[in-house]
Design a protein around this motif. Structure first.
Motif, mmCIF file in Angstrom:
data_model
loop_
_atom_site.group_PDB
_atom_site.id
_atom_site.type_symbol
_atom_site.label_atom_id
_atom_site.label_comp_id
_atom_site.label_asym_id
_atom_site.label_seq_id
_atom_site.Cartn_x
_atom_site.Cartn_y
_atom_site.Cartn_z
ATOM 1 N N GLY A 69 0.817 -1.209 0.000
ATOM 2 C CA GLY A 69 0.000 0.000 0.000
ATOM 3 C C GLY A 69 0.850 1.259 0.000
ATOM 4 O O GLY A 69 0.602 2.192 -0.758
ATOM 5 N N GLY A 70 1.881 1.283 0.836
ATOM 6 C CA GLY A 70 2.772 2.441 0.880
ATOM 7 C C GLY A 70 3.574 2.604 -0.398
ATOM 8 O O GLY A 70 3.742 3.720 -0.911
ATOM 9 N N VAL A 71 4.061 1.487 -0.933
ATOM 10 C CA VAL A 71 4.822 1.533 -2.184
ATOM 11 C C VAL A 71 3.941 2.054 -3.311
ATOM 12 O O VAL A 71 4.367 2.876 -4.127
ATOM 13 C CB VAL A 71 5.399 0.143 -2.528
ATOM 14 N N PHE A 72 2.693 1.612 -3.355
ATOM 15 C CA PHE A 72 1.792 2.042 -4.424
ATOM 16 C C PHE A 72 1.433 3.513 -4.318
ATOM 17 O O PHE A 72 1.210 4.165 -5.331
ATOM 18 C CB PHE A 72 0.538 1.177 -4.456
ATOM 19 N N ILE A 73 1.376 4.030 -3.107
ATOM 20 C CA ILE A 73 1.146 5.468 -2.949
ATOM 21 C C ILE A 73 2.267 6.237 -3.638
ATOM 22 O O ILE A 73 2.026 7.133 -4.455
ATOM 23 C CB ILE A 73 1.044 5.861 -1.461
ATOM 24 N N VAL A 74 3.499 5.865 -3.333
ATOM 25 C CA VAL A 74 4.654 6.549 -3.923
ATOM 26 C C VAL A 74 4.664 6.365 -5.439
ATOM 27 O O VAL A 74 4.835 7.321 -6.203
ATOM 28 C CB VAL A 74 5.975 6.042 -3.301
ATOM 29 N N TYR A 91 1.628 18.378 -0.608
ATOM 30 C CA TYR A 91 0.891 17.383 0.166
ATOM 31 C C TYR A 91 1.066 15.977 -0.417
ATOM 32 O O TYR A 91 1.099 14.995 0.326
ATOM 33 C CB TYR A 91 -0.584 17.776 0.266
ATOM 34 N N ASP A 92 1.167 15.872 -1.740
ATOM 35 C CA ASP A 92 1.478 14.582 -2.361
ATOM 36 C C ASP A 92 2.837 14.086 -1.876
ATOM 37 O O ASP A 92 2.997 12.909 -1.529
ATOM 38 C CB ASP A 92 1.514 14.697 -3.887
ATOM 39 N N VAL A 93 3.817 14.977 -1.873
ATOM 40 C CA VAL A 93 5.179 14.603 -1.471
ATOM 41 C C VAL A 93 5.221 14.230 0.009
ATOM 42 O O VAL A 93 5.799 13.201 0.386
ATOM 43 C CB VAL A 93 6.173 15.746 -1.785
ATOM 44 N N ILE A 94 4.581 15.017 0.846
ATOM 45 C CA ILE A 94 4.554 14.720 2.287
ATOM 46 C C ILE A 94 3.865 13.381 2.531
ATOM 47 O O ILE A 94 4.359 12.544 3.293
ATOM 48 C CB ILE A 94 3.863 15.853 3.069
ATOM 49 N N GLY A 95 2.737 13.164 1.894
ATOM 50 C CA GLY A 95 2.022 11.896 2.046
ATOM 51 C C GLY A 95 2.847 10.709 1.581
ATOM 52 O O GLY A 95 2.859 9.652 2.224
ATOM 53 N N ALA A 96 3.556 10.861 0.459
ATOM 54 C CA ALA A 96 4.398 9.785 -0.051
ATOM 55 C C ALA A 96 5.546 9.487 0.907
ATOM 56 O O ALA A 96 5.891 8.317 1.130
ATOM 57 C CB ALA A 96 4.930 10.142 -1.441
ATOM 58 N N ILE A 97 6.121 10.523 1.499
ATOM 59 C CA ILE A 97 7.204 10.317 2.468
ATOM 60 C C ILE A 97 6.687 9.573 3.695
ATOM 61 O O ILE A 97 7.320 8.626 4.178
ATOM 62 C CB ILE A 97 7.852 11.663 2.860
ATOM 63 N N ILE A 98 5.524 9.975 4.188
ATOM 64 C CA ILE A 98 4.924 9.285 5.339
ATOM 65 C C ILE A 98 4.650 7.823 4.986
ATOM 66 O O ILE A 98 4.920 6.915 5.787
ATOM 67 C CB ILE A 98 3.639 10.007 5.794
ATOM 68 N N ILE A 101 7.871 5.780 4.917
ATOM 69 C CA ILE A 101 8.326 5.534 6.290
ATOM 70 C C ILE A 101 7.529 4.376 6.888
ATOM 71 O O ILE A 101 8.090 3.496 7.548
ATOM 72 C CB ILE A 101 8.219 6.814 7.151
ATOM 73 N N GLY A 102 6.241 4.357 6.624
ATOM 74 C CA GLY A 102 5.409 3.242 7.078
ATOM 75 C C GLY A 102 5.862 1.905 6.504
ATOM 76 O O GLY A 102 5.911 0.892 7.204
ATOM 77 N N VAL A 103 6.224 1.893 5.221
ATOM 78 C CA VAL A 103 6.734 0.671 4.590
ATOM 79 C C VAL A 103 7.997 0.205 5.304
ATOM 80 O O VAL A 103 8.150 -0.987 5.613
ATOM 81 C CB VAL A 103 7.027 0.904 3.089
#
Length: 120
Positions: A69-74, A91-98, A101-103
């Protein structure tokens, strides 16, 4: 997890991401942009391949899919930028970084006993 296992898992995450996003994009183009029916069929087959690739990972189902899920967001943000020409905003970049980090925490953090929560 040794270096070879980490490299293999990252490669599988990337391949699965291409299958999910690429297959979904082909179905999107077929239905939303009225492309030929065979574009949708190819997209469906690529999505089927996405269902196969995660089985090659060396972990538990829940952990693999949570990390995907995290990889697919990025990868989706990158796809939108590189393929659709939509530049990500802050916000896209911040969300992708978060998400990444979760991954890293979910999939790559070393574990000893497995259980996190106790019944105390």
């Amino acid at each position: 997890m040794n270096q070879k296992d980490v490299f293999s898992s990252i490669l599988l995450f990337f391949i699965a991401g291409l299958c999910e996003i690429g297959g979904g994009y082909l179905v999107w183009l077929w239905l939303r942009d009225n492309l030929a029916w065979w574009v949708g069929v190819i997209g469906g087959f690529v999505l089927f391949l996405y269902g196969v690739v995660p089985t090659l990972q060396k972990s538990h189902f829940h952990r693999i899919y949570a990390a995907y899920g995290g990889v697919f967001i990025v990868m989706s943000v990158m796809w939108g930028w590189l393929i659709d020409g939509t530049q990500p905003d802050n916000y896209d970049v911040i969300g992708a970084i978060i998400a990444i980090i979760g991954v890293l925490i979910i999939y790559y953090y070393p574990r000893k006993g497995g259980k996190v929560w106790s019944k105390s």
